[in-house]
Write an enzyme that holds these catalytic residues in place. Structure first.
Site, mmCIF file in Angstrom:
data_model
loop_
_atom_site.group_PDB
_atom_site.id
_atom_site.type_symbol
_atom_site.label_atom_id
_atom_site.label_comp_id
_atom_site.label_asym_id
_atom_site.label_seq_id
_atom_site.Cartn_x
_atom_site.Cartn_y
_atom_site.Cartn_z
ATOM 1 N N HIS A 70 0.850 -1.196 0.000
ATOM 2 C CA HIS A 70 0.000 0.000 0.000
ATOM 3 C C HIS A 70 0.883 1.243 0.000
ATOM 4 C CE1 HIS A 70 0.840 0.628 4.222
ATOM 5 N NE2 HIS A 70 0.300 -0.534 4.563
ATOM 6 N N LYS A 101 -3.678 4.750 11.866
ATOM 7 C CA LYS A 101 -2.612 4.148 11.064
ATOM 8 C C LYS A 101 -3.212 3.393 9.890
ATOM 9 C CE LYS A 101 0.925 0.655 10.905
ATOM 10 N NZ LYS A 101 1.421 -0.603 11.404
ATOM 11 N N CYS A 158 -3.671 -4.995 20.534
ATOM 12 C CA CYS A 158 -2.421 -4.469 19.974
ATOM 13 C C CYS A 158 -2.705 -3.046 19.495
ATOM 14 C CB CYS A 158 -1.976 -5.348 18.800
ATOM 15 S SG CYS A 158 -0.800 -4.494 17.713
ATOM 16 N N HIS A 199 3.944 1.587 2.368
ATOM 17 C CA HIS A 199 5.195 0.931 1.952
ATOM 18 C C HIS A 199 5.883 1.770 0.883
ATOM 19 C CE1 HIS A 199 2.542 -2.661 3.018
ATOM 20 N NE2 HIS A 199 3.354 -2.483 4.025
ATOM 21 N N HIS A 210 -2.512 -2.858 15.471
ATOM 22 C CA HIS A 210 -3.378 -3.662 14.607
ATOM 23 C C HIS A 210 -4.791 -3.855 15.145
ATOM 24 C CE1 HIS A 210 0.775 -4.716 13.351
ATOM 25 N NE2 HIS A 210 0.221 -4.516 12.179
ATOM 26 N N LYS A 237 -2.638 -2.879 6.246
ATOM 27 C CA LYS A 237 -3.346 -3.909 5.505
ATOM 28 C C LYS A 237 -4.359 -4.609 6.416
ATOM 29 C CE LYS A 237 0.770 -5.496 3.978
ATOM 30 N NZ LYS A 237 1.877 -5.982 3.140
ATOM 31 N N CYS A 269 2.230 -8.100 14.151
ATOM 32 C CA CYS A 269 3.543 -7.506 14.447
ATOM 33 C C CYS A 269 4.639 -8.561 14.370
ATOM 34 C CB CYS A 269 3.606 -6.936 15.864
ATOM 35 S SG CYS A 269 2.533 -5.566 16.219
ATOM 36 N N CYS A 300 1.403 -10.974 19.051
ATOM 37 C CA CYS A 300 0.580 -10.371 17.986
ATOM 38 C C CYS A 300 1.141 -10.890 16.666
ATOM 39 C CB CYS A 300 0.628 -8.847 18.007
ATOM 40 S SG CYS A 300 -0.179 -8.145 16.526
HETATM 41 N N1 MSP Z 1 8.697 -7.301 7.530
HETATM 42 C C1 MSP Z 1 8.855 -6.256 8.467
HETATM 43 C C2 MSP Z 1 10.130 -5.486 8.223
HETATM 44 C C3 MSP Z 1 11.383 -6.284 8.295
HETATM 45 S S1 MSP Z 1 12.783 -5.327 7.937
HETATM 46 C C4 MSP Z 1 14.058 -6.266 8.385
HETATM 47 C C5 MSP Z 1 7.677 -5.294 8.373
HETATM 48 N N2 MSP Z 1 7.012 -5.291 7.214
HETATM 49 S S2 MSP Z 1 5.729 -4.385 6.889
HETATM 50 O O1 MSP Z 1 5.214 -4.865 5.623
HETATM 51 O O2 MSP Z 1 4.821 -4.365 7.977
HETATM 52 O O3 MSP Z 1 6.308 -2.969 6.598
HETATM 53 C C6 MSP Z 1 6.523 -2.064 7.620
HETATM 54 C C7 MSP Z 1 7.069 -0.810 7.029
HETATM 55 O O4 MSP Z 1 6.191 -0.316 5.990
HETATM 56 C C8 MSP Z 1 7.132 0.336 8.008
HETATM 57 O O5 MSP Z 1 8.267 0.303 8.806
HETATM 58 C C9 MSP Z 1 7.143 1.496 7.063
HETATM 59 O O6 MSP Z 1 8.394 1.565 6.448
HETATM 60 C C10 MSP Z 1 6.103 1.066 6.033
HETATM 61 N N3 MSP Z 1 4.746 1.407 6.446
HETATM 62 C C11 MSP Z 1 3.727 0.544 6.712
HETATM 63 N N4 MSP Z 1 2.606 1.244 6.991
HETATM 64 C C12 MSP Z 1 2.866 2.559 6.901
HETATM 65 C C13 MSP Z 1 2.117 3.728 7.033
HETATM 66 N N5 MSP Z 1 0.836 3.704 7.310
HETATM 67 N N6 MSP Z 1 2.761 4.905 6.841
HETATM 68 C C14 MSP Z 1 4.088 4.978 6.521
HETATM 69 N N7 MSP Z 1 4.809 3.892 6.408
HETATM 70 C C15 MSP Z 1 4.256 2.663 6.598
HETATM 71 O O7 MSP Z 1 7.440 -4.575 9.321
#
Ligand code: MSP
Length: 482
Positions: free
Chosen positions: A18, A290, A143, A21, A146, A293, A129, A126
């Site tokens: 999304h 926040k 959590c 990311h 989430h 997904k 997380c 969780c």
């Molecule tokens: N798989 C782990 C990361 C492992 S790194 C060794 C993870 N993945 S995640 O798909 O949940 O991605 C998290 C990251 O996505 C956040 O740290 C951030 O970089 C980005 N974001 C996810 N949601 C976000 C928002 N709503 N806003 C901004 N960034 C966001 O955690």
């Protein structure tokens, strides 16, 4: 040649990416493009976190094996990054067999060093997380990120003796060898480390989709240990060993603890150098909540690029609010930026400049001397060089400031035209002044194109090619005409 190694988190592949990311990935891409333009050799890594209970559950839900499920999503991630013009050097996948082998060897090393012990643990996990939460972290028993109930789990796991690393990590932070940004988040982390660290479980029972724990087929390596190690194993897999330690891990604030505490501890335990910097940005929120997904309130980056184009999305999301803070984002906000900043201010400036040069048959050759004069010209706008502007704001990753500065210059150019009124000069047959005024803007636009390059690579190129060919075309067409 100087080297620069920048990473994004590897994203969980439990669903399509999304715009949250995309936020981290676009910011990393801006830095990668900036350092490349500066002449550094850049290794820019992104990828997917493919193991663990969360992915296992997502695959099961749609009746697929985790392997098949993950394989189907890879093209979707790559398509999003392609649409957004992300210039990553390599795409990392934790399911890579070489990664699995190196991770297993490194965990064996931790065991051999006596830094791992088996013990019984009971806690609230969780799955979204992929971590145990403390009672004190819960909000209304849920959590906080989430909004789901963590599940009580009682297992015998392998524990990494994180507790022994507090002083060493603090030492690296205090000496500046290991930087954490922004400052406020660093202080939070330092405060927490000073309160003491607890050992952490680095294995799971009953999670089959993952890397087997060395010499114990009943356990898999904890998905976060598997994932964090990607930054290092990638340098081996892609033959970029000289790039370790990484210059910057760009992440969201949700995963700072893993990157600022657990990750350096693992590296210290393995006698490996620490990354130079970890920077945690804020979150995109939708009505203050926040975006995630699991909550389901997501903005699809593909839809946004189809409507506005990659550069407009890249611009709007970095311009909208400071990189370290949280901020609300919406399609309307992107649309507003598109119409005002991009179509009206930048697009219009380029179009009217080229149209006037054509209409008044103005000479714009560089050897006329106006280019050099422009450098000293303080009548209209003192444009800083690309490097000065970036160096001033990049240590704290103030992308929004840099863009604001560039837009100040764009506005100044528009004001300069309005004040100098080239159409009037033409009427008055003041051709010397007319040539000067249009040359000032013409050469200024090349510099604006340079400044925009890391942020809006396609637009930067279009500006330059239109200036060179003197064929004006709308940079950002009216949306209803698209
Ligand atoms: N798989 C782990 C990361 C492992 S790194 C060794 C993870 N993945 S995640 O798909 O949940 O991605 C998290 C990251 O996505 C956040 O740290 C951030 O970089 C980005 N974001 C996810 N949601 C976000 C928002 N709503 N806003 C901004 N960034 C966001 O955690």
């Amino acid at each position: 040649m100087k080297k620069y190694y920048i990473t994004t988190p590897i994203y969980y592949i439990n669903d399509v990416p999304h715009i949250g990311h995309a936020y981290t990935t676009i910011a990393a891409d801006v830095l990668a493009r900036y350092y490349r333009a500066k002449g550094h050799e850049v290794f820019f890594l992104t990828g997917t976190d493919e193991h663990g209970a969360k992915i296992e559950k997502a695959a099961k839900k749609v009746g697929k094996s985790p392997e098949q499920f993950v394989e189907n999503l890879i093209p979707v991630f790559k398509k999003v990054w392609k649409e957004l013009n992300i210039s990553y050097s390599e795409y990392f996948r934790t399911s890579n067999p070489e990664h699995k082998k190196i991770v297993s060897d490194l965990v064996s090393k931790l065991v051999a060093k006596g830094l791992v012990e088996k013990k019984k643990y009971e806690g609230l996990y969780c799955i979204e997380c992929e971590r145990f939460l403390k009672e004190s972290e819960l909000v209304n028993s849920l959590c906080p990120d989430h909004k789901i109930s963590p599940v009580k789990q009682s297992e015998e796991n392998y524990f990494f003796k994180l507790s022994g690393f507090a002083d060493k990590i603090l030492e690296k932070i205090n000496s500046g060898e290991f930087e954490i940004g922004p400052e406020a988040r660093k202080n939070e982390i330092v405060g927490k480390i000073k309160n003491g660290l607890e050992d952490i479980s680095i294995s799971r029972v009953g999670v089959e989709w993952g890397i087997q724990f060395p010499n114990d087929p009943t356990q898999t390596i904890y998905v976060w240990v598997d994932a964090l190690l990607n930054y290092y194993t990638a340098t081996k897999i892609f033959k970029k060993e000289e790039f370790w330690p990484a210059d910057l891990h760009l992440i969201g604030k949700d995963i700072l603890w893993f990157h600022a505490v657990i990750w350096p501890a693992i590296l210290l335990a393995l006698d490996l150098p620490l990354p130079k910097k970890v920077f945690a940005h804020g979150f995109f929120t939708i009505d203050g909540q926040k975006m995630s997904k699991s909550i389901g309130n997501v903005i699809d980056p593909i839809k946004m690029t189809e409507k506005f184009g990659a550069d407009a999305v890249r611009y709007a999301i970095l311009r909208e609010f400071p990189f370290g803070s949280d901020g609300d984002i919406s399609e309307e906000k992107i649309e507003k930026r598109y119409e005002k900043d991009l179509a009206n201010e930048l697009g219009n400036l380029l179009q009217r400049t080229i149209s006037m040069i054509n209409k008044y048959e103005t000479k714009v050759e560089r050897n006329l001397g106006y280019f050099e004069e422009n450098e000293k010209n303080d009548e209209a706008f003192a444009l800083e060089t690309v490097e000065l502007l970036f160096e001033a704001y990049l240590p704290n990753l103030k992308f929004d400031y840099i863009l604001q500065e560039i837009w100040k210059q764009i506005r100044d150019c528009n004001v300069f035209i309005d004040e100098k009124k080239p159409w009037q000069l033409e009427k008055e047959k003041n051709h010397t002044e007319l040539t000067r005024v249009l040359n000032v803007i013409y050469w200024e636009l090349f510099k604006i194109a340079d400044l925009l390059l890391p942020f809006m690579p396609e637009t930067s190129e279009k500006i330059q090619s239109q200036l060179k060919s003197l064929k004006p075309e709308p940079l950002f067409p009216r949306l209803e005409n698209k």
